[in-house]
Design an enzyme around this catalytic site. Structure first.
Site, PDB file in Angstrom:
ATOM      1  N   ASN A   7      29.607  98.789 -23.643  1.00 46.79           N
ATOM      2  CA  ASN A   7      28.796  98.191 -22.716  1.00 46.79           C
ATOM      3  C   ASN A   7      27.623  97.543 -23.470  1.00 46.79           C
ATOM      4  O   ASN A   7      26.561  98.358 -23.575  1.00 46.79           O
ATOM      5  CB  ASN A   7      28.521  98.960 -21.607  1.00 46.79           C
ATOM      6  CG  ASN A   7      27.902  98.322 -20.524  1.00 46.79           C
ATOM      7  OD1 ASN A   7      27.386  97.276 -20.619  1.00 46.79           O
ATOM      8  ND2 ASN A   7      27.534  99.015 -19.232  1.00 46.79           N
ATOM      9  N   ARG A  90      32.886  95.950 -21.559  1.00 40.57           N
ATOM     10  CA  ARG A  90      32.612  95.553 -20.398  1.00 40.57           C
ATOM     11  C   ARG A  90      31.969  94.073 -20.150  1.00 40.57           C
ATOM     12  O   ARG A  90      31.109  94.011 -21.364  1.00 40.57           O
ATOM     13  CB  ARG A  90      31.485  96.402 -19.725  1.00 40.57           C
ATOM     14  CG  ARG A  90      30.944  95.941 -18.578  1.00 40.57           C
ATOM     15  CD  ARG A  90      29.637  96.621 -17.944  1.00 40.57           C
ATOM     16  NE  ARG A  90      29.086  95.923 -16.723  1.00 40.57           N
ATOM     17  CZ  ARG A  90      28.073  95.999 -16.332  1.00 40.57           C
ATOM     18  NH1 ARG A  90      26.830  96.168 -17.220  1.00 40.57           N
ATOM     19  NH2 ARG A  90      27.601  95.647 -15.165  1.00 40.57           N
ATOM     20  N   HIS A 179      29.846  94.760 -10.003  1.00 44.34           N
ATOM     21  CA  HIS A 179      30.416  96.286 -10.156  1.00 44.34           C
ATOM     22  C   HIS A 179      31.797  96.306  -9.594  1.00 44.34           C
ATOM     23  O   HIS A 179      32.067  97.389  -9.227  1.00 44.34           O
ATOM     24  CB  HIS A 179      29.539  96.828  -8.728  1.00 44.34           C
ATOM     25  CG  HIS A 179      27.911  97.226  -9.017  1.00 44.34           C
ATOM     26  ND1 HIS A 179      27.206  96.990  -7.984  1.00 44.34           N
ATOM     27  CD2 HIS A 179      27.322  97.399 -10.237  1.00 44.34           C
ATOM     28  CE1 HIS A 179      25.890  97.268  -8.429  1.00 44.34           C
ATOM     29  NE2 HIS A 179      26.014  97.467  -9.571  1.00 44.34           N
ATOM     30  N   ARG A 240      15.103  94.728  -6.748  1.00 44.72           N
ATOM     31  CA  ARG A 240      15.593  93.642  -6.119  1.00 44.72           C
ATOM     32  C   ARG A 240      15.656  93.497  -4.647  1.00 44.72           C
ATOM     33  O   ARG A 240      15.683  94.604  -4.075  1.00 44.72           O
ATOM     34  CB  ARG A 240      16.896  93.314  -6.729  1.00 44.72           C
ATOM     35  CG  ARG A 240      17.362  92.900  -8.022  1.00 44.72           C
ATOM     36  CD  ARG A 240      18.598  92.898  -8.576  1.00 44.72           C
ATOM     37  NE  ARG A 240      18.869  93.807  -9.609  1.00 44.72           N
ATOM     38  CZ  ARG A 240      20.022  94.263  -9.937  1.00 44.72           C
ATOM     39  NH1 ARG A 240      21.012  93.656  -9.602  1.00 44.72           N
ATOM     40  NH2 ARG A 240      20.398  95.236 -10.931  1.00 44.72           N
ATOM     41  N   GLU A 385      33.209 103.896 -14.691  1.00 48.28           N
ATOM     42  CA  GLU A 385      33.633 102.288 -15.032  1.00 48.28           C
ATOM     43  C   GLU A 385      34.236 102.536 -16.535  1.00 48.28           C
ATOM     44  O   GLU A 385      34.946 101.895 -16.901  1.00 48.28           O
ATOM     45  CB  GLU A 385      32.463 101.625 -15.093  1.00 48.28           C
ATOM     46  CG  GLU A 385      31.779 101.139 -13.624  1.00 48.28           C
ATOM     47  CD  GLU A 385      30.543 100.945 -13.587  1.00 48.28           C
ATOM     48  OE1 GLU A 385      29.627 101.553 -13.421  1.00 48.28           O
ATOM     49  OE2 GLU A 385      30.077  99.728 -13.394  1.00 48.28           O
TER      50      GLU A 385
END
Ligand code: ADP
Length: 406
Positions: A7, A90, A179, A240, A385
């Site tokens: 990743n 990823r 996601h 965010r 993941e």
């Protein structure tokens, strides 16, 4: 079969080496501050953590060092790099082109590069990881697993924004969602834990970590999700804002003398719970601790955070015309019993869910947290993941596929 999962971010590389015959993690780690002063590798084997501080000017050097560590006498788990059968990457944005996981070819790599306009911070970093791995492990097959792919089956009514249609046609402005690998992993795992067929369940997955999103997974298909054209939309996150009235952008431009770019930067980096707590913290542990001690600013930020999650759960129960299970995952979802309890107690009673407080008092483990008589199951499923990426990689390589439909 051994699979290396990579990743690659703008200044970091997360890696995991898995033995996919047993799904055991042989080693994992993180190369951080690539190209910045103080770069280092945090490398883990046999439950031990080794920190190696060294200069890492770019991604290729970073990955080269990881491969050296994996084969070294002191920190290694491999005799030879030839033991690595495949690499799974990823990739953040697959646009409308990738609705599946794919074997990386020159054509695929070019397409990922062409999609960088949709994810200018992420795809170029992913590409650096892919190119470094191709160079350092020549002949080893590489697979791309996209954050957006699982959401590609969303119906048009869920992915279209009500703006002039030509902007969708011209610029591909639409909801993509992110996601996806996590939502796919935890929804599948939830079905397994419940002992019910995946394609018969209506599941709402709540992935709340630094980034946060909710997905509606109807019969194994993501039919809606809260992140949109970018990962800024939807839930309140660490830094965010999530959903806001877009007219605020122009208002702040005028009142604060900022450019649109600067305002969006504020919405990405200085908002969320960090903004709500006047810059105190973006980490939910801090917010939670202070809220429990009675700090009104943190309590309010926590309320705003939970309320937004609850509203999305309500929206997605409506989107699917029902819900069988609600799954909490990621840093906050897995580790905050109080957040789960407050959301369920304050907002989800109408769905017929009652929290089992004792069962809910866990962190980071698979657990059903609703009482047995609840009409809808609430549960915690730690996300993984890397495992999902490694599974896709294994399946593509073993079956000799070009792509794996999700
Ligand atoms: P990322 O989106 O970077 O993968 P994670 O899923 O690892 O993030 O989530 C990280 C966040 O999880 C932290 O910033 C922190 O706010 C939150 N977190 C971790 N442990 C706890 C805890 N015990 N209670 C509340 N929040 C927690």
């Amino acid at each position: 079969m051994k699979v290396l999962v990579i990743n690659s971010g703008s200044s970091s590389i997360k890696y995991q080496l898995l033995d996919m015959n047993t799904e055991e993690v042989l080693s994992k780690g993180l190369v951080e501050r690539i190209g910045i002063n103080g770069s280092r590798i945090v490398h883990r084997i046999n439950g031990e953590k080794h920190i190696l501080e060294e200069e890492i000017p770019d991604h290729e050097v970073g990955l080269k060092r990881v491969l050296e560590l994996l084969t070294s006498e002191k920190y290694g788990v491999l005799k030879d790099l030839k033991e690595i059968d495949a690499v799974g990457h990823r990739v953040v944005h697959g646009g409308e082109r990738f609705a599946s996981s794919v074997k990386i070819t020159d054509e695929v790599l070019k397409t990922i590069e062409a999609l960088s306009f949709l994810a200018p911070l992420h795809n170029p970093a992913n590409i650096m990881g892919i190119k470094s791995a191709m160079k350092l492990l020549p002949g080893v097959p590489q697979v791309g697993v996209f954050d957006t792919a699982f959401h590609q089956k969303m119906p048009a009514k869920a992915y279209l924004y009500a703006i002039p249609y030509e902007y969708y046609e011209k610029y591909k402005i639409r909801r993509y969602g992110f996601h996806g690998t996590s939502h796919r992993y935890v929804s599948k795992r939830a079905a397994e834990i419940l002992g019910k067929p995946y394609n018969e369940l209506k599941i709402i997955t709540v992935h709340v970590g630094n980034g946060a999103s909710v997905a509606a997974v109807n019969k194994g298909v993501s039919v809606d999700t809260s992140m949109g054209f970018t990962p800024l939309e939807g839930l309140v996150m660490g830094t965010r804002s999530g959903d806001i009235d877009p007219a605020i952008v122009e208002f702040l431009e005028k009142e604060e003398g900022l450019s649109a770019k600067e305002v969006v930067n504020i919405l990405n980096k200085k908002s969320g719970v960090l903004g709500l707590t006047k810059g105190f913290s973006s980490d939910m542990r801090d917010i939670e601790d202070n809220a429990i001690e009675g700090d009104p600013v943190c309590r309010l930020a926590f309320d705003v955070y939970e309320y937004r999650i609850a509203k999305y759960i309500g929206a997605y129960a409506a989107a699917m015309n029902g819900v069988d299970a609600i799954v909490f995952t990621a840093g906050v979802g897995e580790n905050s019993p109080i957040m789960r309890e407050e959301i369920i107690e304050n907002y989800l009673g109408y769905l017929g869910i009652t929290i089992d407080k004792e069962a809910n008092n866990i962190r980071g483990e698979e657990k059903i947290i609703s009482t047995p008589d609840s009409k809808v199951v609430a549960m915690v499923v730690p996300t993984n993941e890397e495992l999902m990426i490694a599974r896709d990689t294994k399946e593509i390589i073993e079956k000799g596929l070009d792509e794996l439909k999700l």
